[in-house]
Design a protein around this motif. Structure first.
Motif, PDB file in Angstrom:
ATOM      1  N   UNK A   9       0.875  -1.026  -0.088  1.00  0.00           N
ATOM      2  CA  UNK A   9      -0.017  -0.189  -0.065  1.00  0.00           C
ATOM      3  C   UNK A   9       0.793   1.224  -0.055  1.00  0.00           C
ATOM      4  N   UNK A  10       0.813   2.020  -1.134  1.00  0.00           N
ATOM      5  CA  UNK A  10       1.474   3.410  -1.108  1.00  0.00           C
ATOM      6  C   UNK A  10       2.657   3.058  -1.868  1.00  0.00           C
ATOM      7  N   UNK A  11       3.027   1.913  -2.360  1.00  0.00           N
ATOM      8  CA  UNK A  11       4.270   1.569  -2.967  1.00  0.00           C
ATOM      9  C   UNK A  11       4.193   0.852  -4.423  1.00  0.00           C
ATOM     10  N   UNK A  12       2.854   0.733  -5.030  1.00  0.00           N
ATOM     11  CA  UNK A  12       2.584  -0.130  -5.983  1.00  0.00           C
ATOM     12  C   UNK A  12       3.052   0.624  -7.508  1.00  0.00           C
ATOM     13  N   UNK A  13       3.176  -0.134  -8.495  1.00  0.00           N
ATOM     14  CA  UNK A  13       4.042   0.179  -9.678  1.00  0.00           C
ATOM     15  C   UNK A  13       3.187   1.368 -10.284  1.00  0.00           C
ATOM     16  N   UNK A  14       1.913   1.457 -10.162  1.00  0.00           N
ATOM     17  CA  UNK A  14       1.134   2.610 -10.691  1.00  0.00           C
ATOM     18  C   UNK A  14      -0.023   2.866  -9.758  1.00  0.00           C
ATOM     19  N   UNK A  15      -0.746   3.886  -9.811  1.00  0.00           N
ATOM     20  CA  UNK A  15      -1.751   4.380  -8.783  1.00  0.00           C
ATOM     21  C   UNK A  15      -2.766   3.401  -8.921  1.00  0.00           C
ATOM     22  N   UNK A  16      -3.393   3.005  -9.854  1.00  0.00           N
ATOM     23  CA  UNK A  16      -4.361   2.094 -10.139  1.00  0.00           C
ATOM     24  C   UNK A  16      -4.158   0.976  -9.691  1.00  0.00           C
TER      25      UNK A  16
ATOM     26  N   UNK B  15       6.721  -7.396  -8.353  1.00  0.00           N
ATOM     27  CA  UNK B  15       5.528  -7.414  -8.694  1.00  0.00           C
ATOM     28  C   UNK B  15       5.364  -8.794  -9.227  1.00  0.00           C
TER      29      UNK B  15
ATOM     30  N   UNK C 199      -2.184   0.376  -7.110  1.00  0.00           N
ATOM     31  CA  UNK C 199      -1.933   0.398  -5.609  1.00  0.00           C
ATOM     32  C   UNK C 199      -3.556   0.282  -5.198  1.00  0.00           C
ATOM     33  N   UNK C 200      -4.263   0.895  -5.812  1.00  0.00           N
ATOM     34  CA  UNK C 200      -5.657   0.878  -5.205  1.00  0.00           C
ATOM     35  C   UNK C 200      -6.398  -0.668  -5.581  1.00  0.00           C
TER      36      UNK C 200
END
Lengths: 313, 250
Positions: free
Chosen positions: B27-34, B92, B36-37
């Motif tokens: 959470x907060x460290x995903x490869x792209x904001x989508x 990932x 992350x969600x």
């Protein structure tokens, strides 16, 4: 020249008549620039703000709190998305906007450069930081730029929910064991002043404010919003038996509002200048996520291209 | 019977609780904001199901243990999740392959459990099927994108698959507890779940141009509380606040 002047007059007349400015409408360059800066800062704040709260997901002390916190941080990511889209309506791509964050060129709310040290900080952040943000955001629901105002309406609904959840965390701690109450009070002590700083410099020291008010990007001054926040929050603290860390705080019967002490603007300026407790860590975390995610984004693009090519063949 | 049901329910709960804990780290460290969600959503779905199962396990046990007692006050040796879900996030590709291998097992399991003789498990599974369907679709899509994306993504996905394959056997192990549950019509026949899993894996890997690793040595032990060294750290992090202040409300 006269033509631009006429356009500017028409633009201002529209704003004065409370009509929203939409992406395809003519707007002065300075208005566009001002909004791109403000909305992108706001978007970055949502995204960077995920870090101090995300810091406690793995350690939330009950499964219910863990679920609420996960949902909350997810909401912040969603807010970041709407806001990056609002910036795109003004002609700046999301990649460009994010690059400016990663290079350190763009700013985000300084409050997120403070660390979340204990579980109570998750309460304090929700209650105070989201509480302060809402003051601004409620005003922005009526901002003159249509896409920004509409994004704000959705965001405000979720933020006020977050604020109540944060307050509830604090309320439970405050009526818990002596250690829990101490944890809550300590968090309030650390987050109070930085939360007041979130409203920005005093009106006397806020050079862009007058123009922003004229364009109805802002509708209330920094000092007005700060005062409303203080008046409301002091009462909330009393209800749960916590004390505001300000020896000068006193109800003023004449003005019907609280008088309060002085903000340490040296600290504020230091954090804005990059010397807060976590500025380096926050930016490093965003850059790391971006760099390590590059191959993932590349793979998605490459696959989509292959798929489109096969479909065309 | 109630001891076996308690153990079985706990195993189901532990798998998704620990997977949720791992996914939450993104959470907060995903490869792209989508993403992350999406990842947070996945963690949240798993956590919701885990909470239902833990609460039910506590009721079956009948000693008054709550979802939080079971999550926060058991030690490594008492946790019965499969070792697959406690493996570190890695890149990932590792995270997505781990989820894909789990999702391909979780969906048919939940579908089958909706027909369980145990009404409560059937109800919990009924709620999870929709989410599990979405999870499998999303992780399958990533495996295909990785496998058929760039050379780098292909290599990373294949490496993750090769590394994690050894943890898949445990998902389909049987023992006295499972046999008792299957006989009672509470748990489905695990062989049918494995069949469904295997079919999904083959389909997705083939579309992804990835190679299914050979079934060599399979790790085991999780169901008996014999975990990898990662487990102690997962629990230390998850439980430390709760354990430091025993008996209070949060």
């Amino acid at each position: 020249m006269t033509e631009v002047k006429n356009l500017e007059e028409l633009f201002q007349a529209k704003i004065d008549a409370e009509q929203k400015i939409e992406p395809k409408d003519w707007m002065p360059d300075a208005y566009r620039k001002n909004l791109v800066r403000q909305i992108s800062q706001h978007a970055h704040s949502e995204v960077v703000g995920m870090l101090p709260e995300g810091n406690w997901i793995s350690r939330a002390p009950s499964l219910k709190r863990k679920a609420i916190l996960l949902a909350k941080v997810q909401d912040e990511a969603g807010h970041g998305l709407y806001l990056y889209s609002a910036v795109e309506t003004m002609g700046t791509s999301r990649e460009q906007t994010i690059d400016d964050l990663l290079s350190g060129k763009a700013k985000y709310s300084s409050i997120f450069n403070y660390p979340t040290l204990t579980w109570a900080d998750i309460g304090a952040v929700g209650w105070l930081v989201d509480g302060a943000a809402i003051m601004n955001q409620v005003m922005l629901c009526r901002t003159s730029y249509g896409p920004y105002a509409r994004a704000m309406v959705r965001i405000c609904k979720e933020e006020s929910f977050h604020q109540r959840q944060g307050y509830e965390i604090m309320a439970v701690l405050a009526k818990g064991s002596p250690e829990q109450k101490e944890m809550a009070q300590d968090a309030l002590n650390r987050w109070w002043w930085p939360s007041l700083m979130m409203f920005g410099p005093t009106d006397a020291n806020s050079p862009h404010s007058a123009q922003s008010m004229k364009w109805k990007i802002k509708r209330q001054s920094n000092d007005e919003l700060r005062q409303t926040f203080i008046d409301r929050t002091v009462q909330q603290a009393e209800v749960i038996g916590l004390s505001i860390p300000d020896p000068d705080l006193k109800w003023n019967e004449e003005t019907k509002q609280y008088d309060w002490g002085a903000i340490d603007w040296t600290e504020f300026n230091n954090v804005v200048a990059g010397n807060g407790p976590c500025n380096k860590e926050r930016l490093a975390a965003r850059n790391k996520a971006h760099d390590e995610g590059a191959w993932v984004r590349d793979a998605a693009v490459a696959y989509a291209a292959k798929k489109a090519k096969r479909k065309a063949a | 019977m109630s001891q076996a049901l308690f153990t079985y329910t706990l195993r189901l709960a532990d798998d998704i609780l620990i997977l949720s804990q791992r996914l939450g780290e993104w959470c907060g460290h995903g490869p792209v904001l989508e993403e992350d969600i999406a990842l947070t959503n996945r963690a949240l779905d798993h956590l919701g199901e885990a909470r239902n199962l833990l609460t039910y396990a506590g009721q079956v046990e009948g000693k008054g243990r709550s979802e939080d007692d079971l999550a926060y006050l058991r030690m490594e040796r008492q946790y019965t999740n499969a070792k697959l879900v406690e493996q570190p996030n890695g890149d990932y590709a590792h995270t997505m392959v781990r989820s894909f291998l789990f999702d391909a097992y979780h969906l048919p399991l939940m579908q089958a459990l909706t027909k369980s003789n145990d009404a409560q498990l059937a109800a919990i599974a009924g709620k999870s099927v929709k989410e599990a369907t979405y999870h499998l679709r999303a992780s399958s899509e990533w495996i295909i994108r990785f496998g058929d994306g760039t050379e780098e993504s292909h290599q990373r996905a294949q490496a993750a698959l090769d590394n994690l394959w050894t943890y898949t056997g445990e998902l389909f192990e049987s023992d006295a507890v499972l046999e008792e549950m299957t006989k009672a019509g509470i748990a489905p026949d695990i062989a049918t779940i494995k069949e469904a899993w295997s079919k999904t894996v083959d389909q997705v890997l083939s579309e992804a141009t990835l190679k299914r690793p050979a079934d060599a040595f399979m790790m085991t032990g999780g169901r008996k509380g014999l975990h990898s060294e990662h487990m102690g750290f997962i629990l230390a992090e998850m439980q430390h606040v709760t354990r430091a202040y025993p008996g209070v409300e949060w």
